[in-house]
Each structure stands twice: as C-alpha cells, then as structure tokens.
Design a protein around this motif. Structure first.
Motif, PDB file in Angstrom:
ATOM      1  N   ALA A  70     -19.725  10.003  11.795  1.00  0.00           N
ATOM      2  CA  ALA A  70     -18.976   9.350  12.872  1.00  0.00           C
ATOM      3  C   ALA A  70     -17.949   8.360  12.321  1.00  0.00           C
ATOM      4  O   ALA A  70     -16.787   8.350  12.745  1.00  0.00           O
ATOM      5  N   TYR A  71     -18.363   7.527  11.374  1.00  0.00           N
ATOM      6  CA  TYR A  71     -17.444   6.533  10.822  1.00  0.00           C
ATOM      7  C   TYR A  71     -16.343   7.178   9.991  1.00  0.00           C
ATOM      8  O   TYR A  71     -15.168   6.804  10.107  1.00  0.00           O
ATOM      9  N   SER A  72     -16.684   8.146   9.159  1.00  0.00           N
ATOM     10  CA  SER A  72     -15.649   8.776   8.330  1.00  0.00           C
ATOM     11  C   SER A  72     -14.681   9.595   9.187  1.00  0.00           C
ATOM     12  O   SER A  72     -13.469   9.559   8.965  1.00  0.00           O
ATOM     13  N   LYS A  73     -15.200  10.309  10.178  1.00  0.00           N
ATOM     14  CA  LYS A  73     -14.325  11.113  11.043  1.00  0.00           C
ATOM     15  C   LYS A  73     -13.373  10.224  11.838  1.00  0.00           C
ATOM     16  O   LYS A  73     -12.186  10.514  11.967  1.00  0.00           O
ATOM     17  N   THR A  74     -13.903   9.125  12.369  1.00  0.00           N
ATOM     18  CA  THR A  74     -13.056   8.205  13.139  1.00  0.00           C
ATOM     19  C   THR A  74     -11.962   7.607  12.257  1.00  0.00           C
ATOM     20  O   THR A  74     -10.794   7.561  12.649  1.00  0.00           O
ATOM     21  N   ALA A  75     -12.328   7.167  11.055  1.00  0.00           N
ATOM     22  CA  ALA A  75     -11.342   6.589  10.141  1.00  0.00           C
ATOM     23  C   ALA A  75     -10.289   7.632   9.771  1.00  0.00           C
ATOM     24  O   ALA A  75      -9.085   7.336   9.738  1.00  0.00           O
ATOM     25  N   GLU A  76     -10.710   8.856   9.525  1.00  0.00           N
ATOM     26  CA  GLU A  76      -9.768   9.917   9.158  1.00  0.00           C
ATOM     27  C   GLU A  76      -8.819  10.232  10.315  1.00  0.00           C
ATOM     28  O   GLU A  76      -7.625  10.436  10.100  1.00  0.00           O
ATOM     29  N   GLU A  77      -9.319  10.269  11.525  1.00  0.00           N
ATOM     30  CA  GLU A  77      -8.456  10.522  12.681  1.00  0.00           C
ATOM     31  C   GLU A  77      -7.414   9.424  12.848  1.00  0.00           C
ATOM     32  O   GLU A  77      -6.265   9.694  13.189  1.00  0.00           O
ATOM     33  N   VAL A  78      -7.820   8.186  12.591  1.00  0.00           N
ATOM     34  CA  VAL A  78      -6.880   7.066  12.688  1.00  0.00           C
ATOM     35  C   VAL A  78      -5.777   7.206  11.635  1.00  0.00           C
ATOM     36  O   VAL A  78      -4.600   7.015  11.931  1.00  0.00           O
ATOM     37  N   VAL A  79      -6.155   7.535  10.413  1.00  0.00           N
ATOM     38  CA  VAL A  79      -5.159   7.699   9.347  1.00  0.00           C
ATOM     39  C   VAL A  79      -4.204   8.838   9.683  1.00  0.00           C
ATOM     40  O   VAL A  79      -2.979   8.701   9.547  1.00  0.00           O
ATOM     41  N   LYS A  80      -4.720   9.954  10.146  1.00  0.00           N
ATOM     42  CA  LYS A  80      -3.872  11.098  10.481  1.00  0.00           C
ATOM     43  C   LYS A  80      -2.919  10.788  11.636  1.00  0.00           C
ATOM     44  O   LYS A  80      -1.814  11.312  11.684  1.00  0.00           O
ATOM     45  N   ALA A  81      -3.349   9.929  12.553  1.00  0.00           N
ATOM     46  CA  ALA A  81      -2.512   9.587  13.709  1.00  0.00           C
ATOM     47  C   ALA A  81      -1.544   8.442  13.404  1.00  0.00           C
ATOM     48  O   ALA A  81      -0.672   8.141  14.214  1.00  0.00           O
ATOM     49  N   SER A  82      -1.682   7.819  12.243  1.00  0.00           N
ATOM     50  CA  SER A  82      -0.840   6.675  11.886  1.00  0.00           C
ATOM     51  C   SER A  82       0.347   7.118  11.051  1.00  0.00           C
ATOM     52  O   SER A  82       0.325   8.164  10.412  1.00  0.00           O
ATOM     53  N   LYS A  83       1.358   6.279  11.055  1.00  0.00           N
ATOM     54  CA  LYS A  83       2.506   6.512  10.194  1.00  0.00           C
ATOM     55  C   LYS A  83       2.254   5.757   8.897  1.00  0.00           C
ATOM     56  O   LYS A  83       2.117   4.535   8.896  1.00  0.00           O
ATOM     57  N   VAL A  84       2.193   6.491   7.810  1.00  0.00           N
ATOM     58  CA  VAL A  84       2.004   5.870   6.507  1.00  0.00           C
ATOM     59  C   VAL A  84       3.381   5.487   5.969  1.00  0.00           C
ATOM     60  O   VAL A  84       4.305   6.303   5.985  1.00  0.00           O
ATOM     61  N   VAL A  85       3.534   4.255   5.542  1.00  0.00           N
ATOM     62  CA  VAL A  85       4.813   3.767   5.034  1.00  0.00           C
ATOM     63  C   VAL A  85       4.664   3.354   3.575  1.00  0.00           C
ATOM     64  O   VAL A  85       3.572   3.061   3.104  1.00  0.00           O
ATOM     65  N   THR A  86       5.782   3.337   2.891  1.00  0.00           N
ATOM     66  CA  THR A  86       5.806   2.935   1.494  1.00  0.00           C
ATOM     67  C   THR A  86       6.467   1.567   1.386  1.00  0.00           C
ATOM     68  O   THR A  86       7.541   1.347   1.946  1.00  0.00           O
ATOM     69  N   TYR A  87       5.813   0.675   0.685  1.00  0.00           N
ATOM     70  CA  TYR A  87       6.384  -0.641   0.420  1.00  0.00           C
ATOM     71  C   TYR A  87       6.985  -0.624  -0.968  1.00  0.00           C
ATOM     72  O   TYR A  87       6.390  -0.100  -1.904  1.00  0.00           O
ATOM     73  N   GLU A  88       8.155  -1.211  -1.090  1.00  0.00           N
ATOM     74  CA  GLU A  88       8.798  -1.266  -2.386  1.00  0.00           C
ATOM     75  C   GLU A  88       9.245  -2.698  -2.649  1.00  0.00           C
ATOM     76  O   GLU A  88       9.919  -3.305  -1.820  1.00  0.00           O
ATOM     77  N   LYS A  89       8.866  -3.210  -3.786  1.00  0.00           N
ATOM     78  CA  LYS A  89       9.255  -4.562  -4.157  1.00  0.00           C
ATOM     79  C   LYS A  89      10.696  -4.538  -4.649  1.00  0.00           C
ATOM     80  O   LYS A  89      11.083  -3.673  -5.423  1.00  0.00           O
ATOM     81  N   THR A  90      11.494  -5.484  -4.172  1.00  0.00           N
ATOM     82  CA  THR A  90      12.882  -5.591  -4.596  1.00  0.00           C
ATOM     83  C   THR A  90      13.161  -7.002  -5.093  1.00  0.00           C
ATOM     84  O   THR A  90      12.421  -7.940  -4.798  1.00  0.00           O
ATOM     85  N   PHE A  91      14.246  -7.126  -5.843  1.00  0.00           N
ATOM     86  CA  PHE A  91      14.667  -8.406  -6.387  1.00  0.00           C
ATOM     87  C   PHE A  91      16.079  -8.693  -5.908  1.00  0.00           C
ATOM     88  O   PHE A  91      16.922  -7.799  -5.861  1.00  0.00           O
ATOM     89  N   ILE A  92      16.332  -9.946  -5.558  1.00  0.00           N
ATOM     90  CA  ILE A  92      17.623 -10.341  -5.017  1.00  0.00           C
ATOM     91  C   ILE A  92      18.304 -11.277  -6.010  1.00  0.00           C
ATOM     92  O   ILE A  92      17.697 -12.243  -6.491  1.00  0.00           O
ATOM     93  N   TYR A  93      19.576 -10.976  -6.308  1.00  0.00           N
ATOM     94  CA  TYR A  93      20.367 -11.774  -7.234  1.00  0.00           C
ATOM     95  C   TYR A  93      21.688 -12.146  -6.580  1.00  0.00           C
ATOM     96  O   TYR A  93      22.179 -11.455  -5.691  1.00  0.00           O
ATOM     97  N   GLU A  94      22.261 -13.235  -7.063  1.00  0.00           N
ATOM     98  CA  GLU A  94      23.627 -13.576  -6.680  1.00  0.00           C
ATOM     99  C   GLU A  94      24.455 -13.615  -7.958  1.00  0.00           C
ATOM    100  O   GLU A  94      23.931 -13.927  -9.035  1.00  0.00           O
ATOM    101  N   ALA A  95      25.733 -13.254  -7.830  1.00  0.00           N
ATOM    102  CA  ALA A  95      26.577 -13.165  -9.013  1.00  0.00           C
ATOM    103  C   ALA A  95      28.028 -13.442  -8.643  1.00  0.00           C
ATOM    104  O   ALA A  95      28.408 -13.399  -7.473  1.00  0.00           O
ATOM    105  N   LYS A  96      28.812 -13.723  -9.684  1.00  0.00           N
ATOM    106  CA  LYS A  96      30.257 -13.876  -9.545  1.00  0.00           C
ATOM    107  C   LYS A  96      30.925 -13.033 -10.614  1.00  0.00           C
ATOM    108  O   LYS A  96      30.405 -12.885 -11.722  1.00  0.00           O
TER     109      LYS A  96
END
Length: 161
Positions: A70-96
């Motif tokens: 019950a717990y594994s099936k419920t968790a799997e259904e939630v994951v399948k119904a969710s949108k999985v997104v990717t996080y990407e770390k970025t760095f910000i610089y200023e320049a002249k």
C-alpha cells in the motif's frame, strides 16, 4: 493531518556535496511504510524530494505485506502523477569591458549553452551581469577573463528546468 492514524514519510536531499536521507514508519510495524516509500525515491533516482503518505485506519488489517504494498504503490502513483524537475546551480557575475570585447562575449553567449546575459548597461564601456551553469562555469570564465576587467562574483542561484 493531525487526525490521521499514520503520516509516514521519506526524503532524500543533496546539500553541500553530501546526501541526506531518512524515513519514518510513524508507528506502523517496522519497515512497512517509510522504507517502501524511500524505495520508490531510489527506484526513480529522485533527489531533493520528500514524500508523505497519510493513512487513516479503516478497520481492515492489511498485514505486513499489505502495508508494504500500500505504501509503495501510493508513493509510486504520486511520483508518476508529479512533474519531475531538474535543478541546476548557476553562478552570477558582473563585468565590464569595451565594446569590441563585448561583441566577442555576445558571440560566445550564442555558442555556449547555459550562459546568458541578464543585464547590460552601455556608456563609455559595457557593464553587464551574466549567469553561468555550474558545469560550464570554468570553460566560460577562462574564455572571457582575457576580454573583461572588473569581473566580480555576485552570487549563486538555482534554476528549475
């Protein structure tokens, strides 16, 4: 849900180069709730995620195998119904830089992936702020350092794609 019989959960996050994970059966028999939920996180290779499964006792005893399913099936259904997104770390610089070098930087921006100018101001020189993904940072900085002066690190951000 304070009135629920069980709020079982699992999470896995990456923080400062280390993985942190945990799970709880929340008074279900040991290993029947949190661990199966965590197993779903591992099955789908997820990170920076938490899953909570709430169960109200309905009078039917599921047994050990029934709880795990019950717990594994419920968790799997939630994951399948969710949108999985990717996080990407970025760095910000200023320049002249001067105008001729800024043309070089604009051309570089068009060729490089995950490098973008977010702000620019033109006067006797060009002031600009740019954002680079973590995996392109070293390559891009090595290419533009000879073209800019006053290159300053501004901060980090995280992008969702």
């Amino acid at each position: 849900y304070n009135n629920a019989t069980h709020n079982c959960w699992a999470y896995k996050v990456h923080e400062e180069g280390r993985e942190i994970a945990n799970y709880s059966d929340n008074n279900e028999p040991s290993g029947t709730a949190g661990k199966p939920i965590y197993g779903v996180i591992e099955k789908f290779s997820l990170s920076n995620v938490a899953i909570v499964v709430t169960r109200y006792f309905g009078g039917v005893k599921l047994g050990i195998r029934g709880l795990i399913d019950a717990y594994s099936k419920t968790a799997e259904e939630v994951v399948k119904a969710s949108k999985v997104v990717t996080y990407e770390k970025t760095f910000i610089y200023e320049a002249k830089c001067d105008y001729s070098n800024f043309s070089f930087i604009q051309n570089l921006m068009q060729k490089q992936n995950n490098f973008k100018i977010t702000e620019q101001k033109f006067s006797d020189e060009v002031y600009f702020i740019f954002e680079i993904s973590e995996n392109n940072k070293d390559d891009v900085l090595s290419l533009i350092k000879i073209k800019v002066y006053n290159l300053n690190f501004v901060g980090n951000s995280e992008v969702i794609s």
